[in-house]
Design a protein around this motif. Structure first.
Motif, PDB file in Angstrom:
ATOM      1  N   LYS A  33       9.713 -20.355   1.819  1.00 30.35           N
ATOM      2  CA  LYS A  33       9.006 -21.517   2.393  1.00 30.35           C
ATOM      3  C   LYS A  33       7.564 -21.568   1.906  1.00 30.35           C
ATOM      4  CE  LYS A  33      11.544 -22.463   6.641  1.00 30.35           C
ATOM      5  NZ  LYS A  33      11.721 -22.047   8.039  1.00 30.35           N
ATOM      6  N   ARG A  34       6.977 -20.405   1.705  1.00 33.39           N
ATOM      7  CA  ARG A  34       5.593 -20.337   1.226  1.00 33.39           C
ATOM      8  C   ARG A  34       5.505 -20.534  -0.280  1.00 33.39           C
ATOM      9  NH1 ARG A  34       2.848 -15.421   4.795  1.00 33.39           N
ATOM     10  NH2 ARG A  34       3.178 -16.405   6.819  1.00 33.39           N
ATOM     11  N   GLY A  35       6.653 -20.680  -0.919  1.00 34.43           N
ATOM     12  CA  GLY A  35       6.656 -20.891  -2.361  1.00 34.43           C
ATOM     13  C   GLY A  35       6.539 -19.607  -3.165  1.00 34.43           C
ATOM     14  N   VAL A  78      22.373 -18.159   2.592  1.00 38.61           N
ATOM     15  CA  VAL A  78      21.834 -17.835   1.257  1.00 38.61           C
ATOM     16  C   VAL A  78      21.737 -19.103   0.418  1.00 38.61           C
ATOM     17  CG1 VAL A  78      22.222 -16.551  -0.875  1.00 38.61           C
ATOM     18  CG2 VAL A  78      22.672 -15.462   1.334  1.00 38.61           C
ATOM     19  N   ALA A  79      22.789 -19.933   0.480  1.00 37.89           N
ATOM     20  CA  ALA A  79      22.755 -21.190  -0.277  1.00 37.89           C
ATOM     21  C   ALA A  79      21.604 -22.068   0.197  1.00 37.89           C
ATOM     22  CB  ALA A  79      24.089 -21.922  -0.122  1.00 37.89           C
ATOM     23  N   GLN A  84      16.233 -24.357  -0.531  1.00 30.89           N
ATOM     24  CA  GLN A  84      14.830 -24.430  -0.099  1.00 30.89           C
ATOM     25  C   GLN A  84      13.892 -24.050  -1.239  1.00 30.89           C
ATOM     26  OE1 GLN A  84      12.865 -25.107   3.022  1.00 30.89           O
ATOM     27  NE2 GLN A  84      12.919 -23.049   3.844  1.00 30.89           N
ATOM     28  N   ALA A  85      14.308 -23.061  -2.012  1.00 30.13           N
ATOM     29  CA  ALA A  85      13.489 -22.620  -3.147  1.00 30.13           C
ATOM     30  C   ALA A  85      13.318 -23.739  -4.174  1.00 30.13           C
ATOM     31  CB  ALA A  85      14.118 -21.388  -3.794  1.00 30.13           C
ATOM     32  N   LYS A  91      10.931 -19.097  -6.956  1.00 34.14           N
ATOM     33  CA  LYS A  91      12.034 -18.619  -7.795  1.00 34.14           C
ATOM     34  C   LYS A  91      12.741 -17.501  -7.054  1.00 34.14           C
ATOM     35  CE  LYS A  91      13.096 -16.451 -12.196  1.00 34.14           C
ATOM     36  NZ  LYS A  91      12.720 -15.131 -12.667  1.00 34.14           N
ATOM     37  N   VAL A  92      14.021 -17.673  -6.847  1.00 34.56           N
ATOM     38  CA  VAL A  92      14.813 -16.628  -6.196  1.00 34.56           C
ATOM     39  C   VAL A  92      15.763 -16.029  -7.225  1.00 34.56           C
ATOM     40  CG1 VAL A  92      16.490 -16.093  -4.396  1.00 34.56           C
ATOM     41  CG2 VAL A  92      14.677 -17.764  -3.947  1.00 34.56           C
TER      42      VAL A  92
END
Lengths: 137, 128
Positions: A33-35, A78-79, A84-85, A91-92
């Motif tokens: 959420k914080r990027g 997880v999805a 959200q990313a 980047k996840v």
């Protein structure tokens, strides 16, 4: 972004067994959420957190049919984090330990994850501001 | 220089039979092979990991036997051979009636009071 950080989470627990998985996903979600960039190394039973064959169920004890129960599986969470990313620019990089996957027959994970090895955790560690191990106890 | 990580292992014999390894010792060996820098601290029940002469062989379910049993002490020796500093908490040994001579060679026994100094020698501490 000056304060864009990279965090690595090492998960070890299978889903649905204790609150640590929920805690881990909450922390990952907050970082995204914080990027911030997030790496995840899913080790041992944690490879099941994003197992594609998880199926929601009704709950007759509570009088809920499938729709009313709306049971969230961890693969959906997880999805949702991955989605959200996309929105926040985080980047996840979620790595499923390949040997852990093989010994559990857990090869089918949701899209957006990748198979890897402890070498990925070495690389994650070097590239991260910090690493949090959330281990099975 | 890679970051130096201290692996603090507290849970003993976690899935060692079905894994045929200690999960964290195995991971440390694998990551060491990939270029990582590590120390290992055995504390609590995990001090038993380093005891010599363990023999968990003979496990079988029906006609399916475990062919390669866990050899935790050998894995610890292998870690030490790869240049990993392995430490054991002295008080945790004493509470379990273990002596340093019961353990594999090459371990460092340190008192609890020395743990902060040990932590200071590493960039990160991972508690398993």
């Amino acid at each position: 972004m000056a304060d864009k950080r990279t965090l690595t989470f090492v998960l070890m627990d299978p889903p649905f067994e204790n609150a640590r998985t929920t805690t881990a996903l909450r922390l990952i979600d907050l970082a995204v959420k914080r990027g911030w960039n997030v790496n995840v190394f899913a080790y041992e039973g944690a490879v099941y957190v994003a197992f594609a064959k998880q199926t929601p169920h009704e709950n007759k004890v509570h009088g809920h049919d499938l729709a009313a129960e709306d049971h969230p599986n961890t693969k959906e969470w997880v999805a949702a984090i991955l989605a959200q990313a996309e929105r926040t620019g985080a980047k996840v990089d979620w790595v499923q330990c390949g040997l852990c996957v093989d010994e559990r027959g857990a090869g089918e994970c949701i899209p957006g994850l990748r198979r890897g090895s402890p070498a990925d955790l070495v690389a994650f560690t070097e590239a991260s501001d910090n690493v949090l191990v959330i281990a099975t106890k | 220089m890679p970051k130096k990580i201290l692996q603090v292992v507290e849970s003993a014999f976690r899935a060692t039979l079905e894994e045929q390894d200690d999960t964290v010792v195995w991971l440390t060996l694998a990551m060491r092979g990939a270029g990582g820098e590590f120390g290992v601290l055995l504390r609590g029940n995990a001090v038993n990991t380093a005891v010599r002469g363990q023999d968990p062989s003979g496990l079988a379910f029906g006609d399916r036997a475990l062919r390669h049993h866990t050899d935790l002490a050998e894995d610890i020796t292998r870690l030490i051979g790869k240049g990993v500093r392995v430490s054991v908490v002295a008080e945790d040994l004493a509470e379990r009636g273990l002596r340093t001579e019961d353990l594999v060679a090459g371990l460092e026994t340190i008192p609890r009071a020395a743990l902060p100094d040990l932590f200071e020698k590493f960039d990160q501490v991972w508690h398993w």
